[in-house]
Design a protein around this motif. Structure first.
Motif, PDB file in Angstrom:
ATOM      1  N   SER A   2       0.830  -1.199   0.000  1.00 44.12           N
ATOM      2  CA  SER A   2       0.000   0.000   0.000  1.00 44.12           C
ATOM      3  C   SER A   2       0.864   1.249   0.000  1.00 44.12           C
ATOM      4  N   GLN A   3       0.456   2.234  -0.753  1.00 41.85           N
ATOM      5  CA  GLN A   3       1.227   3.463  -0.840  1.00 41.85           C
ATOM      6  C   GLN A   3       0.557   4.616  -0.111  1.00 41.85           C
ATOM      7  N   THR A   4      -0.585   4.396   0.514  1.00 44.91           N
ATOM      8  CA  THR A   4      -1.259   5.451   1.262  1.00 44.91           C
ATOM      9  C   THR A   4      -1.635   4.933   2.632  1.00 44.91           C
ATOM     10  N   PRO A   5      -1.633   5.795   3.652  1.00 44.67           N
ATOM     11  CA  PRO A   5      -1.914   5.359   5.006  1.00 44.67           C
ATOM     12  C   PRO A   5      -3.404   5.194   5.237  1.00 44.67           C
ATOM     13  N   ASP A   6      -4.004   4.158   4.564  1.00 49.09           N
ATOM     14  CA  ASP A   6      -5.442   4.017   4.626  1.00 49.09           C
ATOM     15  C   ASP A   6      -5.896   2.996   5.669  1.00 49.09           C
ATOM     16  N   ASN A   7      -4.975   2.338   6.370  1.00 51.21           N
ATOM     17  CA  ASN A   7      -5.392   1.407   7.396  1.00 51.21           C
ATOM     18  C   ASN A   7      -5.768   2.180   8.654  1.00 51.21           C
ATOM     19  N   LYS A   8      -6.752   1.675   9.369  1.00 55.56           N
ATOM     20  CA  LYS A   8      -7.320   2.424  10.491  1.00 55.56           C
ATOM     21  C   LYS A   8      -6.330   2.604  11.627  1.00 55.56           C
ATOM     22  N   SER A   9      -5.364   1.716  11.754  1.00 60.45           N
ATOM     23  CA  SER A   9      -4.417   1.812  12.867  1.00 60.45           C
ATOM     24  C   SER A   9      -3.449   2.973  12.710  1.00 60.45           C
ATOM     25  N   GLY A  10      -3.248   3.438  11.482  1.00 55.96           N
ATOM     26  CA  GLY A  10      -2.263   4.481  11.246  1.00 55.96           C
ATOM     27  C   GLY A  10      -0.848   3.968  11.194  1.00 55.96           C
ATOM     28  N   HIS A  11      -0.640   2.640  11.303  1.00 53.48           N
ATOM     29  CA  HIS A  11       0.685   2.043  11.239  1.00 53.48           C
ATOM     30  C   HIS A  11       0.938   1.482   9.847  1.00 53.48           C
ATOM     31  N   LYS A  12       2.203   1.303   9.509  1.00 54.45           N
ATOM     32  CA  LYS A  12       2.541   0.685   8.230  1.00 54.45           C
ATOM     33  C   LYS A  12       1.967  -0.727   8.180  1.00 54.45           C
ATOM     34  N   PRO A  13       1.528  -1.164   7.001  1.00 59.85           N
ATOM     35  CA  PRO A  13       1.031  -2.538   6.873  1.00 59.85           C
ATOM     36  C   PRO A  13       2.150  -3.548   7.116  1.00 59.85           C
ATOM     37  N   GLN A  14       1.786  -4.694   7.647  1.00 59.72           N
ATOM     38  CA  GLN A  14       2.730  -5.797   7.781  1.00 59.72           C
ATOM     39  C   GLN A  14       3.097  -6.302   6.392  1.00 59.72           C
ATOM     40  N   LEU A  15       4.370  -6.640   6.208  1.00 60.28           N
ATOM     41  CA  LEU A  15       4.819  -7.198   4.935  1.00 60.28           C
ATOM     42  C   LEU A  15       4.925  -8.712   5.038  1.00 60.28           C
ATOM     43  N   SER A  16       4.780  -9.382   3.905  1.00 57.57           N
ATOM     44  CA  SER A  16       4.889 -10.833   3.869  1.00 57.57           C
ATOM     45  C   SER A  16       6.360 -11.249   3.966  1.00 57.57           C
ATOM     46  N   PHE A  17       6.565 -12.545   4.201  1.00 63.50           N
ATOM     47  CA  PHE A  17       7.923 -13.082   4.252  1.00 63.50           C
ATOM     48  C   PHE A  17       8.677 -12.773   2.976  1.00 63.50           C
ATOM     49  N   TRP A  18       8.047 -12.967   1.815  1.00 59.86           N
ATOM     50  CA  TRP A  18       8.747 -12.791   0.545  1.00 59.86           C
ATOM     51  C   TRP A  18       8.995 -11.325   0.237  1.00 59.86           C
ATOM     52  N   GLN A  19       8.137 -10.427   0.702  1.00 59.47           N
ATOM     53  CA  GLN A  19       8.416  -9.001   0.545  1.00 59.47           C
ATOM     54  C   GLN A  19       9.651  -8.600   1.349  1.00 59.47           C
ATOM     55  N   ILE A  20       9.762  -9.126   2.573  1.00 60.04           N
ATOM     56  CA  ILE A  20      10.947  -8.842   3.385  1.00 60.04           C
ATOM     57  C   ILE A  20      12.181  -9.481   2.754  1.00 60.04           C
ATOM     58  N   TRP A  21      12.025 -10.695   2.227  1.00 57.67           N
ATOM     59  CA  TRP A  21      13.126 -11.374   1.525  1.00 57.67           C
ATOM     60  C   TRP A  21      13.646 -10.515   0.377  1.00 57.67           C
ATOM     61  N   ASN A  22      12.738 -10.004  -0.452  1.00 57.07           N
ATOM     62  CA  ASN A  22      13.137  -9.200  -1.609  1.00 57.07           C
ATOM     63  C   ASN A  22      13.858  -7.928  -1.195  1.00 57.07           C
ATOM     64  N   MET A  23      13.385  -7.256  -0.137  1.00 55.45           N
ATOM     65  CA  MET A  23      13.987  -5.994   0.255  1.00 55.45           C
ATOM     66  C   MET A  23      15.348  -6.194   0.907  1.00 55.45           C
ATOM     67  N   CYS A  24      15.630  -7.381   1.416  1.00 52.55           N
ATOM     68  CA  CYS A  24      16.915  -7.649   2.076  1.00 52.55           C
ATOM     69  C   CYS A  24      17.886  -8.429   1.194  1.00 52.55           C
ATOM     70  N   PHE A  25      17.410  -8.952   0.055  1.00 52.84           N
ATOM     71  CA  PHE A  25      18.246  -9.840  -0.755  1.00 52.84           C
ATOM     72  C   PHE A  25      19.523  -9.157  -1.222  1.00 52.84           C
ATOM     73  N   GLY A  26      19.458  -7.856  -1.458  1.00 56.34           N
ATOM     74  CA  GLY A  26      20.655  -7.139  -1.902  1.00 56.34           C
ATOM     75  C   GLY A  26      21.816  -7.240  -0.940  1.00 56.34           C
ATOM     76  N   PHE A  27      21.524  -7.491   0.355  1.00 61.23           N
ATOM     77  CA  PHE A  27      22.608  -7.613   1.332  1.00 61.23           C
ATOM     78  C   PHE A  27      23.473  -8.832   1.049  1.00 61.23           C
ATOM     79  N   LEU A  28      22.929  -9.845   0.367  1.00 60.21           N
ATOM     80  CA  LEU A  28      23.749 -10.987  -0.047  1.00 60.21           C
ATOM     81  C   LEU A  28      24.896 -10.513  -0.924  1.00 60.21           C
ATOM     82  N   GLY A  29      24.591  -9.627  -1.877  1.00 64.75           N
ATOM     83  CA  GLY A  29      25.630  -9.109  -2.762  1.00 64.75           C
ATOM     84  C   GLY A  29      26.615  -8.220  -2.049  1.00 64.75           C
TER      85      GLY A  29
END
Length: 500
Positions: A2-29
């Motif tokens: 999500s690119q807009t803060p539309d969840n009622k909690s006002g917190h960032k949405p939880q990301l899936s395992f594979w989303q976290i994997w993709n964002m951290c994969f560059g650290f392997l290199g």
């Protein structure tokens, strides 16, 4: 995502395992490049004619580069936005391109000074990519998932280190030549560096292409940081501290010259003097420039960061003690020699390479367990437990029945290494606002670099004059330092989302 803060909690949405994997994969290199550098650059320098005594000076490029580059890149990335490439990802990509070129050219250097210059380029470029990766986790993940994100980075650090550290050995087993004519780097190292360039660029490209970033207005709307508990800038106080640090640095350098102390201690004095001059400059320059803003952020850093600085100092002092003296200690205790030309010494040195690959492998496994530990015990107690295991492991190394048993302490070192690379960042990120995440992650790197410089400058003197020339005692000292770092973490407040 999500690119807009539309969840009622006002917190960032939880990301899936594979989303976290993709964002951290560059650290392997990134870690692939670092591991190749750490394992082979001294070999390249010596092949090109460097004396052993000159190696520490040539290696000073790495920490000094990080000290300068990371806060600058953090400051700039906080102020960057591109509709397609985002905030941090442009720095990932530029750093990866430059680092890959340095990896390709370094093993083909014709002279020592070309190789030393390429080390500067390599380390600066890796730092350009690495610093925004730490802030990237804070940008993208809610507080409750940051321990998972930094633990995922630790997993890729461990995996990249194991593969890269063993790559020349594996190439030799595959039939690639491991020797070369005088002044030429062996093909095993050359091909490992070429492969490393491809892995580094490919892994970071994966993260750049497979992730998205929040635009600034959305990121700030999601900002979950606690109110910034910074010291107000008092220019008079800054001037007094500037004069104090300048005087301490100058007097320190004078004492080194007067007492004939090791010349490496000049570096510590010079750094203190430079910091003093920078504080004095802060009192006279305007506020609307990058230098003044970065120096103000250093001067007025959050209380949580100040407490974590102590934790980081003792942790990384322990790590550098281990990295510098494990080969000397293991060959002396378990192989009975300090003769670098002997078969026994080189057998022991090769075994140390296996041990280092082992603790990185255990770190990759520990990174899987750390998020579960953090949820059960909290961040602080998890970190205390992990670094205590590492400290006990270092202290035990000179007392194993034989060299094969040294694999056992590597389990504890692996847990400590994975924790040091993840939990302090999770503890810190909760106290940082989104618009300063990058610059403060860069400043936080100071507390990795400073203990490295202290270790380089002091351990040789301490070994000779305090520890009786016994390198095994340096490992014991490092273990005590690591345990002390764990006790210091109890002074750091636990983020609300991890409190019991």
């Amino acid at each position: 995502m999500s690119q807009t803060p539309d969840n009622k909690s006002g917190h960032k949405p939880q990301l899936s395992f594979w989303q976290i994997w993709n964002m951290c994969f560059g650290f392997l290199g990134i870690q692939f490049g670092f591991a190749l550098q750490n394992a082979n650059v001294s070999r390249i320098f010596q092949t090109l004619g460097a004396d052993q005594e000159a190696l520490p000076g040539l290696w000073l490029a790495a920490p000094l580069t990080g000290l300068i580059v990371q806060p600058i890149i953090g400051y700039l990335s906080d102020r960057t936005w591109h509709p397609r490439f985002g905030r941090r990802r442009p720095y990932f990509l530029v750093g990866a391109l430059l680092a890959s070129l340095a990896l390709v050219f370094m093993p083909d250097s014709s002279t020592l000074w070309i190789a030393a210059g390429l080390l500067w380029v390599l380390d600066a470029s890796i730092n350009v990519s690495m610093e925004p990766f730490r802030a990237f986790v804070g940008d993208q993940l809610p507080v409750s998932q940051r321990a998972n994100g930094y633990a995922m980075q630790s997993f890729f650090i461990g995996a990249g280190s194991v593969i890269a550290s063993m790559l020349p050995w594996m190439l030799e087993k595959a039939g690639v030549a491991n020797t070369a004519a005088a002044g030429q780097v062996p093909d095993t190292v050359r091909y490992a560096f070429y492969a490393g360039a491809g892995v580094l660029l490919g892994a970071i490209a994966w993260t750049v292409l497979r992730t998205r970033e929040y635009p600034p207005e959305t990121l700030h709307a999601y900002d979950e940081a606690q109110p910034l508990d910074r010291l107000p800038l008092d220019r008079g106080r800054a001037a007094r501290f500037g004069l104090l640090w300048l005087a301490v640095g100058v007097v320190g350098m004078g004492l080194v010259a007067w007492q004939g102390l090791p010349r490496e201690l000049y570096l510590l004095g010079a750094l203190l003097a430079v910091y003093g001059v920078a504080l004095l400059a802060l009192t006279v320059v305007g506020r609307d420039n990058g230098f003044a803003q970065v120096m103000t952020d250093i001067y007025a850093m959050p209380a949580t960061m100040r407490k974590l600085a102590v934790v980081q100092f003792f942790s990384w002092f322990a790590l550098f003690s281990m990295w510098i003296y494990t080969t000397t200690a293991v060959t002396a205790v378990y192989y009975g020699t300090g003769d670098t030309t002997s078969v026994e010494y080189n057998t022991g040195a090769n075994w140390v390479g296996v041990l280092f690959a082992a603790y990185n492998g255990f770190a990759a496994l520990a990174a899987i367990a750390i998020p579960f530990m953090a949820r059960r015990l909290g961040l602080r107690w998890s970190h205390l437990l992990n670094v205590a295991l590492g400290g006990i492991a270092l202290i035990s190394m000179p007392f194993m029945p034989n060299a094969d048993w040294l694999l056992l302490p590597m389990v504890g070192v692996g847990f400590a290494w994975a924790s040091i690379l993840s939990l302090p960042y999770a503890l810190l990120s909760d106290s940082l606002p989104a618009h300063k995440m990058g610059v403060y992650m860069g400043i936080f790197n100071f507390f990795i670099v400073i203990p490295q410089l202290v270790a380089v400058a002091t351990l040789g003197y301490v070994l000779k004059h305090v520890l009786g020339g016994d390198p095994a005692k340096v490992l014991i000292l490092g273990g005590a330092s690591m345990i002390l770092s764990g006790l210091c973490v109890l002074r750091v407040p636990e983020p609300a989302s991890h409190s019991a």
